[in-house]
Design an enzyme around this catalytic site. Structure first.
Site: not given
Length: 252
Positions: A161, A163
């Site tokens: 999430y 990244a």
């Protein structure tokens, strides 16, 4: 003579993730500020149709619901074709839809990571390509991406999430530079801990940990984020682009 206080009269916006949370509040706020809308949902049902009709009647704006799966490229293309056929000038795009798949790094699979990126980044870049091409015709527009403070600060258990949302920040910076000569502004928000379906299942100890860091000593509400989106979508922010704005209550 009274001036119209509505900020988006005469504008048309495309908003993803309108079913609940930040997306739903943004749709409502935009409608009450005079914008015609293409409101995007994953699935159609009677409750959505009834709600859209009620909101349209209350505000006097035109709301066209679009239904598509962000993991399905052909459905995204079909939705954009519907927008093109309307012949409406598109002024605003708000990329809100997103998913998370929380797990510690060694417990998450590559396929799970790819699914999060497919929804949170790649599908939104495809939609942004299509919509900004429409904006180029009029040499103006505002794109608002919804990232997260976890993309900036990191958060254990949210690698995919965080990244994917960090990728949105990088894209915002690059696109703001590329599209500025064509009059298109691109900004992003980084919300903190907001009371939505995505956060309602957080363990109490995790919520308490966040609360101890938030200067305003409360969790955020979807309308807190929607209000900032409205500002970035309006002409009140005409000299703002390439910015990542934290809406986090002052996390320190």
């Amino acid at each position: 003579m009274m001036l119209n206080s509505k900020l988006l009269v005469g504008k048309t916006a495309v908003i993803t993730g309108c079913l609940q949370g930040i997306g739903k509040k943004t749709m409502e706020l935009f409608a009450h500020n005079g914008a015609d809308l293409f409101a995007c949902f994953q699935n159609e049902d009677n409750d959505i149709s009834s709600y859209i009709k009620k909101l349209s009647n209350e505000t006097g704006v035109n709301i066209c619901p679009l239904y598509f799966d962000l993991t399905n490229i052909s459905q995204i293309k079909d939705a954009v074709q519907s927008i093109q056929k309307s012949k409406k000038k598109i002024d605003i795009l708000v990329n809100i839809a997103g998913i998370t798949n929380d797990a510690l790094f060694h417990m998450i699979t590559i396929d799970q990571m790819k699914k999060v990126f497919e929804v949170n980044f790649f599908s939104q870049m495809l939609l942004t390509q299509y919509i900004t091409k429409l904006m180029l015709r009029n040499k103006q527009g505002s794109v608002i991406n919804i990232s997260s403070i976890s993309a900036i600060d990191g958060n254990p258990g949210q690698l995919s999430y965080s990244a994917s949302k960090a990728a949105l920040i990088a894209a915002t910076k690059t696109l703001s530079s590329e599209l500025a000569p064509s009059g298109i502004r691109v900004n992003a928000l980084a919300p903190g801990v907001i009371q939505t379906n995505m956060t309602e299942n957080l363990p109490a100890d995790v919520v308490d940990k966040f609360m101890s860091k938030i200067h305003l000593r409360r969790l955020g509400l979807p309308e807190d984020v929607a209000g900032t989106i409205l500002f970035l979508a309006s002409d009140k922010s005409s000299y703002i682009t390439g910015q990542i704005i934290r809406v986090d209550g002052g996390i320190g």
